[in-house]
Design a protein around this motif. Structure first.
Motif, short mmCIF file in Angstrom:
data_model
loop_
_atom_site.label_atom_id
_atom_site.label_comp_id
_atom_site.label_asym_id
_atom_site.label_seq_id
_atom_site.Cartn_x
_atom_site.Cartn_y
_atom_site.Cartn_z
N LEU A 97 0.69 -1.00 0.04
CA LEU A 97 -0.24 0.09 0.04
C LEU A 97 0.99 1.51 -0.16
O LEU A 97 1.81 1.60 0.80
N TYR A 98 0.82 1.98 -0.77
CA TYR A 98 1.66 2.94 -0.72
C TYR A 98 0.61 4.53 -0.57
O TYR A 98 -0.36 4.60 -1.00
N ILE A 99 1.11 5.78 0.22
CA ILE A 99 0.24 6.28 0.49
C ILE A 99 1.20 7.58 0.64
O ILE A 99 2.28 8.19 0.97
N ASP A 100 0.69 8.03 -0.32
CA ASP A 100 2.01 9.71 -1.02
C ASP A 100 0.85 10.54 -0.15
O ASP A 100 -0.19 11.01 -0.46
N GLY A 101 1.36 12.05 -0.21
CA GLY A 101 1.08 13.64 0.04
C GLY A 101 1.82 14.30 0.99
O GLY A 101 2.64 13.89 0.64
N THR A 102 1.56 15.35 1.45
CA THR A 102 2.01 16.13 1.52
C THR A 102 1.83 17.00 3.12
O THR A 102 0.42 17.34 3.08
N ALA A 103 2.21 17.22 3.91
CA ALA A 103 1.89 17.91 5.33
C ALA A 103 2.05 18.94 5.03
O ALA A 103 3.00 19.37 5.27
N SER A 104 1.21 19.93 5.82
CA SER A 104 1.64 21.22 6.79
C SER A 104 2.51 21.41 7.41
O SER A 104 2.99 22.37 7.61
N SER A 105 2.96 20.44 8.00
CA SER A 105 3.95 20.37 9.12
C SER A 105 4.89 18.90 9.66
O SER A 105 4.50 17.65 9.59
N GLY A 106 5.04 19.54 10.26
CA GLY A 106 6.54 17.95 10.67
C GLY A 106 5.50 16.60 11.69
O GLY A 106 5.66 15.45 11.69
N GLU A 107 4.91 17.50 13.01
CA GLU A 107 4.00 17.18 13.95
C GLU A 107 3.02 16.30 13.03
O GLU A 107 2.99 15.05 13.43
N VAL A 108 2.58 16.34 11.65
CA VAL A 108 1.47 15.37 11.32
C VAL A 108 2.09 13.96 10.97
O VAL A 108 1.58 12.91 10.96
N LYS A 109 3.45 14.18 9.79
CA LYS A 109 4.25 13.20 9.64
C LYS A 109 4.37 12.56 10.54
O LYS A 109 3.88 11.07 10.53
N ASP A 110 4.76 13.37 11.88
CA ASP A 110 5.22 12.09 13.10
C ASP A 110 3.94 10.96 13.67
O ASP A 110 4.30 10.16 13.86
N ASN A 111 2.65 12.31 13.20
CA ASN A 111 1.40 11.40 13.96
C ASN A 111 1.48 10.17 13.59
O ASN A 111 0.50 9.69 13.91
N LEU A 112 1.23 10.37 11.59
CA LEU A 112 1.40 9.30 11.15
C LEU A 112 2.14 8.13 11.04
O LEU A 112 1.88 6.40 11.13
N TRP A 113 2.71 7.97 11.69
CA TRP A 113 4.26 7.36 11.40
C TRP A 113 4.00 7.05 13.12
O TRP A 113 4.09 5.32 13.07
N ALA A 114 3.64 7.16 13.86
CA ALA A 114 3.02 6.76 15.74
C ALA A 114 1.55 5.44 14.87
O ALA A 114 2.00 4.95 15.81
N ILE A 115 0.34 6.23 14.30
CA ILE A 115 -0.25 5.64 13.85
C ILE A 115 -0.07 4.13 13.14
O ILE A 115 0.00 3.13 13.51
N TYR A 116 1.66 4.16 12.35
CA TYR A 116 1.16 2.98 11.42
C TYR A 116 2.27 2.08 12.20
O TYR A 116 2.23 1.44 12.09
N ASN A 117 2.86 2.95 13.33
CA ASN A 117 3.64 2.26 14.45
C ASN A 117 3.01 0.53 15.72
O ASN A 117 3.12 0.55 15.68
N LYS A 118 1.73 1.74 15.53
CA LYS A 118 0.14 0.29 16.17
C LYS A 118 -0.09 0.20 15.63
O LYS A 118 0.06 -1.24 15.99
#
Length: 138
Positions: free
Chosen positions: A31-52
């Motif tokens: 699965l490929y999820i691509d896009g542009t985040a408005s902040s590093g925090e958004v990207k970090d939060n997505l990685w945290a969800i992925y890790n869960k």
């Protein structure tokens, strides 16, 4: 479609965080999820969800390609002993190396994913995660 169900929380998180140009596609059981985040925090939060969903990112069935290059941050100096600092796709030593920062180089810190990893970007535009232990505020 099974991977989109597995990673539904991650996809929904990207949508609710307002990831721009969000594209979700499956190809060859990845699965490929691509896009542009408005902040590093958004990207970090997505990685945290992925890790869960996939602790330690072991399944190898997702490519999370979220660009946070528009985010502003602080500057940090690479303080490795003498070698280059690896910049990785995600926050973990099991993640692919996407670039390197030289000893003594000053790079941009977009955000801190956790106590160990920082989302960084070099002046050459390489963006990824670096081990925070080797960064000192410039």
């Amino acid at each position: 479609m099974a991977l989109q169900e597995k990673y539904k929380e991650l996809i929904d998180g990207a949508k609710s965080a307002g990831v721009n140009n969000l594209q979700v596609r499956e190809q060859d059981n990845v699965l490929y999820i691509d896009g542009t985040a408005s902040s590093g925090e958004v990207k970090d939060n997505l990685w945290a969800i992925y890790n869960k969903i996939d602790p330690d990112f072991r399944a190898g069935d997702l490519v999370l390609n979220i660009d946070a290059s528009a985010a502003a941050g602080t500057k940090a100096k690479v303080i490795t002993e003498s070698s280059n600092l690896n910049i990785r796709k995600g926050p973990g030593t099991d993640q692919a190396i996407v670039g390197k920062a030289a000893h003594g180089e000053v790079i941009n810190v977009i955000s801190k994913a956790n106590d160990q990893w920082s989302l960084v970007r070099t002046d050459k535009g390489v963006e990824g995660y670096a081990y925070s232990q080797y960064l000192e505020q410039a």
